[in-house]
Write an enzyme that holds these catalytic residues in place. Structure first.
Site, PDB file in Angstrom:
ATOM      1  N   ARG A 122      10.253  -1.151   1.102  1.00 30.45           N
ATOM      2  CA  ARG A 122       9.876  -0.554  -0.294  1.00 30.45           C
ATOM      3  C   ARG A 122       9.797  -1.617  -1.306  1.00 30.45           C
ATOM      4  O   ARG A 122      10.792  -1.503  -2.302  1.00 30.45           O
ATOM      5  CB  ARG A 122      10.742   0.708  -0.574  1.00 30.45           C
ATOM      6  N   GLN A 127       3.668  -2.889  -1.659  1.00 29.22           N
ATOM      7  CA  GLN A 127       3.471  -1.406  -2.148  1.00 29.22           C
ATOM      8  C   GLN A 127       1.833  -0.909  -1.580  1.00 29.22           C
ATOM      9  O   GLN A 127       1.694   0.335  -1.266  1.00 29.22           O
ATOM     10  CB  GLN A 127       3.249  -1.342  -3.543  1.00 29.22           C
ATOM     11  N   ASP A 130       2.000   1.069   1.486  1.00 23.27           N
ATOM     12  CA  ASP A 130       3.056   1.965   1.689  1.00 23.27           C
ATOM     13  C   ASP A 130       2.506   3.415   1.989  1.00 23.27           C
ATOM     14  O   ASP A 130       1.858   4.138   1.176  1.00 23.27           O
ATOM     15  CB  ASP A 130       3.822   2.135   0.321  1.00 23.27           C
ATOM     16  N   SER A 133       4.183   6.744   0.826  1.00 17.93           N
ATOM     17  CA  SER A 133       4.004   7.321  -0.840  1.00 17.93           C
ATOM     18  C   SER A 133       2.260   7.785  -0.701  1.00 17.93           C
ATOM     19  O   SER A 133       2.159   8.623  -1.425  1.00 17.93           O
ATOM     20  CB  SER A 133       4.059   6.017  -1.534  1.00 17.93           C
ATOM     21  N   TYR A 230      16.285   7.593  -1.717  1.00 18.60           N
ATOM     22  CA  TYR A 230      16.066   8.820  -0.953  1.00 18.60           C
ATOM     23  C   TYR A 230      17.207   9.735  -1.227  1.00 18.60           C
ATOM     24  O   TYR A 230      18.264   9.341  -1.598  1.00 18.60           O
ATOM     25  CB  TYR A 230      16.108   8.464   0.624  1.00 18.60           C
TER      26      TYR A 230
END
Length: 294
Positions: A122, A127, A130, A133, A230
């Protein structure tokens, strides 16, 4: 002769996605790869074979995977698919490895090199890759759309000459990427939105989207977040206090959406059978964590 990248049709009946788009095929071809897309791979994603052909792919059949050096998939390949892969093939997919030890062992036995997309670090550079997400964002949106469709009444307050219909009450449990998108979508549709999460940072995010935050805010709550951002697994005592607060709240809600997930563990059980029984007739519950226990 360049290396061959193969994009198969997903075999899971509930999986409409495909692991490549015409845009990504074009980029792979530009890098010198021979891209083979199985016929019909993109049909359920509304991408006809011709679009892949125009982007530089060859349209092939399932058996062409034997020539592949790299296989791009959405879901982890099953035993039947692995039989056709040559040892050393790089397989890139959402592997869903937690709790699926036999399936992971099967990948090792087949001699493939497996890359799990959900283990992408992450960090800013990664990104755009990802998958958690991007897919959670869409799932949060879809949860509200599906919930509203089943609810069968208007979500916003409706004022008419004949009287007023109150706004629907929507409660979102778990304010990660999916939960935040669900809050934003329900708010846009005019619902009265409340949300809960065990992470303190979520309180501000919920408020910024115009929803009300609901949680037992004790000392344990204040420390409840991992370094990766998280949610942590909470103590039995905290879970009991939180359950008492939410059970009273759920009884008044029209739509409840649960999104809470903890990486590598079964999803926390947030809604008991008794809570469901307390809900109003015509209300609904959308569980996004169902594959992890829910």
């Amino acid at each position: 002769m360049g290396q061959t990248v193969f994009i198969p049709r997903e075999l899971d009946a509930n999986e409409p996605r495909v692991a490549a788009s015409p845009d990504t095929v074009k980029r792979l071809a530009a890098l010198g790869f021979d891209v083979v897309v199985e016929a019909g791979a993109g049909t359920r994603s509304r991408i006809p074979d011709e679009e892949f052909s125009k982007a530089g792919a060859t349209i092939g059949k399932a058996s062409d995977v034997v020539k592949a050096d790299v296989v791009l998939k959405v879901r982890r390949p099953g035993d039947a698919e692995l039989k056709s892969y040559k040892p050393g093939t790089a397989v890139i997919a959402i592997m869903d490895p937690y709790g699926n030890d036999a399936a992971v062992a099967a990948l090792a036995k087949a001699g493939v090199t497996a890359f799990s997309m959900e283990f992408m670090p992450r960090i800013t550079r990664a990104q755009s890759m990802d998958v958690l997400s991007s897919q959670a964002n869409l799932a949060g949106y879809q949860a509200v759309i599906d919930g509203a469709s089943e609810y069968d009444r208007a979500l916003p307050m409706m004022m008419t000459a004949a009287g007023t219909v109150p706004a629907a009450k929507v409660f979102i449990m778990g304010v990660g990427v999916a939960g935040l998108q669900a809050i934003a979508t329900a708010r846009r549709l005019g619902a009265v939105v409340t949300a809960t999460d065990v992470r303190p940072a979520a309180k501000e995010q919920v408020a910024s989207l115009g929803a009300k935050f609901l949680a037992v805010e004790d000392e344990e709550f204040k420390a409840a977040e991992t370094a990766g951002g998280y949610a942590k697994e909470m103590s039995k005592e905290y879970q009991a206090k939180q359950a008492a607060l939410t059970s009273e709240h759920i009884a008044k809600q029209d739509i409840v959406i649960t999104t809470a997930l903890i990486p590598g563990r079964p999803a926390p059980k947030l809604v008991s059978a008794a809570m469901v029984a307390s809900m109003k007739p015509g209300s609904g519950l959308v569980d996004l964590a169902v594959e992890r226990g829910g």
